[in-house]
Design an enzyme around this catalytic site. Structure first.
Site, PDB file in Angstrom:
ATOM      1  N   PHE A   1      41.448 -12.940 -41.062  1.00 40.86           N
ATOM      2  CA  PHE A   1      42.810 -12.893 -41.601  1.00 40.86           C
ATOM      3  C   PHE A   1      43.868 -12.854 -40.502  1.00 40.86           C
ATOM      4  CE2 PHE A   1      39.934 -10.928 -44.678  1.00 40.86           C
ATOM      5  CZ  PHE A   1      40.188 -11.714 -45.801  1.00 40.86           C
TER       6      PHE A   1
ATOM      7  N   ASP B   1      31.223 -23.378 -26.806  1.00 44.88           N
ATOM      8  CA  ASP B   1      32.108 -24.416 -27.348  1.00 44.88           C
ATOM      9  C   ASP B   1      31.573 -25.778 -26.920  1.00 44.88           C
ATOM     10  OD1 ASP B   1      35.223 -24.195 -28.572  1.00 44.88           O
ATOM     11  OD2 ASP B   1      34.607 -26.159 -27.815  1.00 44.88           O
TER      12      ASP B   1
ATOM     13  N   VAL C   1      40.461 -18.487 -33.529  1.00 37.98           N
ATOM     14  CA  VAL C   1      39.682 -17.440 -34.193  1.00 37.98           C
ATOM     15  C   VAL C   1      38.490 -17.003 -33.335  1.00 37.98           C
ATOM     16  CG1 VAL C   1      38.149 -17.003 -36.175  1.00 37.98           C
ATOM     17  CG2 VAL C   1      40.396 -18.012 -36.523  1.00 37.98           C
TER      18      VAL C   1
ATOM     19  N   LYS D   1      45.594 -26.550 -45.916  1.00 35.10           N
ATOM     20  CA  LYS D   1      44.167 -26.883 -46.041  1.00 35.10           C
ATOM     21  C   LYS D   1      43.478 -25.966 -47.060  1.00 35.10           C
ATOM     22  CE  LYS D   1      41.629 -25.076 -42.560  1.00 35.10           C
ATOM     23  NZ  LYS D   1      40.630 -24.115 -43.020  1.00 35.10           N
TER      24      LYS D   1
ATOM     25  N   CYS E   1      46.184 -23.471 -41.795  1.00 36.17           N
ATOM     26  CA  CYS E   1      45.449 -22.786 -42.873  1.00 36.17           C
ATOM     27  C   CYS E   1      46.000 -23.003 -44.281  1.00 36.17           C
ATOM     28  CB  CYS E   1      45.381 -21.294 -42.578  1.00 36.17           C
ATOM     29  SG  CYS E   1      44.340 -20.933 -41.147  1.00 36.17           S
TER      30      CYS E   1
HETATM   31  P1  NAD Z   1      40.214 -24.362 -33.537  1.00 38.78           P
HETATM   32  O1  NAD Z   1      40.279 -25.801 -33.814  1.00 38.78           O
HETATM   33  O2  NAD Z   1      41.299 -23.702 -32.724  1.00 38.78           O
HETATM   34  O3  NAD Z   1      38.821 -24.023 -32.797  1.00 38.78           O
HETATM   35  C1  NAD Z   1      37.601 -24.552 -33.168  1.00 38.78           C
HETATM   36  C2  NAD Z   1      36.737 -24.671 -31.919  1.00 38.78           C
HETATM   37  O4  NAD Z   1      35.412 -25.021 -32.302  1.00 38.78           O
HETATM   38  C3  NAD Z   1      37.208 -25.746 -30.953  1.00 38.78           C
HETATM   39  O5  NAD Z   1      37.371 -25.174 -29.672  1.00 38.78           O
HETATM   40  C4  NAD Z   1      36.064 -26.792 -30.972  1.00 38.78           C
HETATM   41  O6  NAD Z   1      35.896 -27.422 -29.719  1.00 38.78           O
HETATM   42  C5  NAD Z   1      34.869 -25.922 -31.333  1.00 38.78           C
HETATM   43  N1  NAD Z   1      33.737 -26.620 -31.950  1.00 38.78           N
HETATM   44  C6  NAD Z   1      33.758 -27.570 -32.922  1.00 38.78           C
HETATM   45  N2  NAD Z   1      32.484 -27.917 -33.258  1.00 38.78           N
HETATM   46  C7  NAD Z   1      31.660 -27.172 -32.492  1.00 38.78           C
HETATM   47  C8  NAD Z   1      30.257 -27.042 -32.409  1.00 38.78           C
HETATM   48  N3  NAD Z   1      29.446 -27.754 -33.189  1.00 38.78           N
HETATM   49  N4  NAD Z   1      29.740 -26.182 -31.502  1.00 38.78           N
HETATM   50  C9  NAD Z   1      30.553 -25.445 -30.706  1.00 38.78           C
HETATM   51  N5  NAD Z   1      31.889 -25.508 -30.766  1.00 38.78           N
HETATM   52  C10 NAD Z   1      32.449 -26.353 -31.655  1.00 38.78           C
HETATM   53  O7  NAD Z   1      40.076 -23.642 -34.944  1.00 38.78           O
HETATM   54  P2  NAD Z   1      40.657 -22.209 -35.396  1.00 38.78           P
HETATM   55  O8  NAD Z   1      42.114 -22.293 -35.659  1.00 38.78           O
HETATM   56  O9  NAD Z   1      40.132 -21.157 -34.493  1.00 38.78           O
HETATM   57  O10 NAD Z   1      39.947 -22.076 -36.824  1.00 38.78           O
HETATM   58  C11 NAD Z   1      38.557 -21.869 -36.963  1.00 38.78           C
HETATM   59  C12 NAD Z   1      38.271 -21.490 -38.397  1.00 38.78           C
HETATM   60  O11 NAD Z   1      38.913 -20.248 -38.721  1.00 38.78           O
HETATM   61  C13 NAD Z   1      38.769 -22.495 -39.437  1.00 38.78           C
HETATM   62  O12 NAD Z   1      37.874 -22.541 -40.493  1.00 38.78           O
HETATM   63  C14 NAD Z   1      40.087 -21.892 -39.896  1.00 38.78           C
HETATM   64  O13 NAD Z   1      40.436 -22.286 -41.193  1.00 38.78           O
HETATM   65  C15 NAD Z   1      39.773 -20.410 -39.848  1.00 38.78           C
HETATM   66  N6  NAD Z   1      40.947 -19.543 -39.639  1.00 38.78           N
HETATM   67  C16 NAD Z   1      41.901 -19.893 -38.752  1.00 38.78           C
HETATM   68  C17 NAD Z   1      42.981 -19.041 -38.545  1.00 38.78           C
HETATM   69  C18 NAD Z   1      44.081 -19.418 -37.594  1.00 38.78           C
HETATM   70  O14 NAD Z   1      45.144 -18.803 -37.655  1.00 38.78           O
HETATM   71  N7  NAD Z   1      43.887 -20.368 -36.709  1.00 38.78           N
HETATM   72  C19 NAD Z   1      43.065 -17.821 -39.241  1.00 38.78           C
HETATM   73  C20 NAD Z   1      42.031 -17.486 -40.108  1.00 38.78           C
HETATM   74  C21 NAD Z   1      40.967 -18.353 -40.306  1.00 38.78           C
END
Ligand code: NAD
Length: 447
Positions: free
Chosen positions: A150, A30, A11, A279, A276
């Site tokens: 989304f 990150d 995201v 969870k 997603c």
């Molecule tokens: P992800 O695990 O791919 O990425 C999260 C990133 O955050 C990682 O790179 C991690 O190293 C970094 N991180 C963690 N703690 C940190 C901090 N304190 N400071 C800086 N960086 C930090 O997660 P994602 O799939 O991108 O999902 C992120 C959010 O978006 C979640 O809440 C998820 O539910 C939501 N979401 C995901 C999707 C999807 O398809 N993946 C779609 C819509 C919403």
């Protein structure tokens, strides 16, 4: 505008790259230095179609760091896009969100900053993030907004540049206006489309839902729960279709052409996976119970989904009677095609269940195999370089992920390699007649 993005996962990075492409100056933060190093070299740390190309096009507007102090003080908008993985009792684990909020608070600049929750967070998290930032920020001027995401992995860039809608939850007009300005090129579709991501026909503007924080947060959960239950609904109907001798693909088409229903998310099969739906449905049920509410429909969707994975093993037992000592090939590991994401992937559950019953499991995936090995070092699955190799002396194959390339396999050749040519089509993807003519006993997961 100056933008900071916290978290460069699916995201965060997609958001950052798209905003940079639209002309904003974006610093991605990150906590994982390996990700930041890779990004600085132009490498995307996961598979997402066209993301590497768009990142290269937007690179003059992009910076990467592990240091909040290099991103936050100058940012007008800070997006939080860290993971919110499943926690205890259904509620998500908010430790990354909490840590990000505190670090943002410690580094806020002198000007007004909009902090945006893009992570999927429980209702009320906007207020909570606000209080965490306030305790660290020494009176800095800021507001918290919600801008749920989304995007679908596999088509994340198209979904971000040409969204069905943009939802902004904020408690005051100033905050909404900042985000409106940020998203103006997307809302008005006024940007020049990248050549490799052309604007789809008929997309002239993206609707904006401007609302309060709690409504924006609930929209995200309600949308994911609805999609989850659509899948579970067709799977429930599929199980009945099998009993009565109906063809679930025809049934799905017949109901999906009704515009009130729509044909998407009506493919019967092993059910949903990914980071997603599981969870977010659990979180919705947990939030409701905090308010003394039951959510029987959402709970049932979860239950049906869990059972679909058992059905694969049941089908194999029906065919082979004994799984101990058998060799089963899995086609597909990723939770869906066009991604290497393995979070809550049905293939992993199915492999585990088969191994527990004494079967040897082979598997192939066009993209996700190295990630699978990295994330599941102790799961005794033999990975094969080519899809056809999963079939060598196998007792059955299971199609778990509907990658296009699996449709094109030389199925006759595949059948010849097997000890017994049985195929359980976990996605109802393949043509029964073609597979039967190729020498397979074709077993679909639903009628
Ligand atoms: P992800 O695990 O791919 O990425 C999260 C990133 O955050 C990682 O790179 C991690 O190293 C970094 N991180 C963690 N703690 C940190 C901090 N304190 N400071 C800086 N960086 C930090 O997660 P994602 O799939 O991108 O999902 C992120 C959010 O978006 C979640 O809440 C998820 O539910 C939501 N979401 C995901 C999707 C999807 O398809 N993946 C779609 C819509 C919403």
């Amino acid at each position: 505008m100056n933008v900071a993005i916290i978290g460069t996962g699916y995201v965060g990075l997609t958001t950052g790259v798209c905003l940079a492409y639209l002309g904003h100056r974006v610093t991605c933060v990150d906590s994982d230095p390996r990700k930041v190093d890779a990004l600085r070299c132009g490498q995307v740390p996961f598979f997402e179609p066209h993301l590497t190309e768009l990142l290269a096009e937007a690179k003059s507007n992009l910076n990467y760091t592990i240091d909040y102090a290099q991103a936050i003080p100058t940012a007008e908008v800070v997006f939080i896009a860290v993971g919110t993985p499943p926690g205890q009792g259904g509620a998500p684990d908010l430790k990354y969100l909490e840590s990000a909020a505190r670090s943002i608070g410690e580094n806020l600049g002198q000007h007004f900053t909009v902090i945006v929750n893009k992570s999927t967070v429980p209702i009320g998290s906007g207020n909570w993030v606000g209080s965490l930032v306030r305790t660290q920020s020494n009176g800095a001027s800021f507001a918290v907004a919600s801008n749920p995401e989304f995007l679908r992995e596999g088509s994340a860039l198209l979904d971000s540049l040409y969204p069905d809608r943009v939802v902004i939850g904020a408690e005051d007009a100033r905050t909404s206006e900042v985000l409106y300005s940020l998203y103006r090129p997307v809302l008005e579709q006024s940007f020049a489309a990248p050549v490799f991501l052309p604007r789809p026909d008929g997309v002239a503007a993206a609707p904006l839902i401007s609302t309060d924080l709690a409504s924006a947060e609930l929209i995200k959960y309600a949308a994911n729960a609805f999609l989850s239950l659509k899948i579970s609904y067709i799977n429930e109907i599929g199980n009945l279709a099998e009993k009565v001798g109906a063809d679930i693909r025809q049934v799905a088409k017949g109901i999906g052409l009704d515009r009130r229903i729509g044909g998407r998310f009506l493919q019967a099969g092993v059910g949903w996976g990914g980071s997603c739906f599981g969870k977010d449905t659990a979180a919705l049920v947990a939030t409701a119970s905090e308010y003394g509410l039951d959510m029987p429909i959402v709970k049932a969707a979860r239950e049906v989904n869990k059972k679909q994975r058992d059905r694969v093993v049941e089908k194999l037992l029906d065919e082979l009677k004994i799984l101990k000592g058998r060799t089963i090939g899995l086609l597909g590991l990723a939770f869906k095609p066009n991604t290497d994401d393995l979070r809550d992937a049905p293939a992993i559950d199915i492999a585990q269940r088969l191994i527990e019953r004494g079967a040897h499991v082979r598997a192939h995936d066009p993209i996700a195999m190295s990630r699978f090995r990295e994330e599941n070092p102790n799961l005794r699955v033999t990975l094969t370089a080519a899809a056809e190799e999963t079939a060598i002396d196998a007792d059955a194959l299971v199609l778990v992920t509907e990658w296009d390339s699996y449709q094109e396999l030389d199925w006759e050749g595949v059948a010849r390699k097997m000890r017994s040519a049985i195929l359980v089509d976990g996605r109802n993807l393949l043509d029964r007649e073609r597979l039967t003519q190729s020498g397979f006993r074709y077993v679909s997961l639903a009628g």
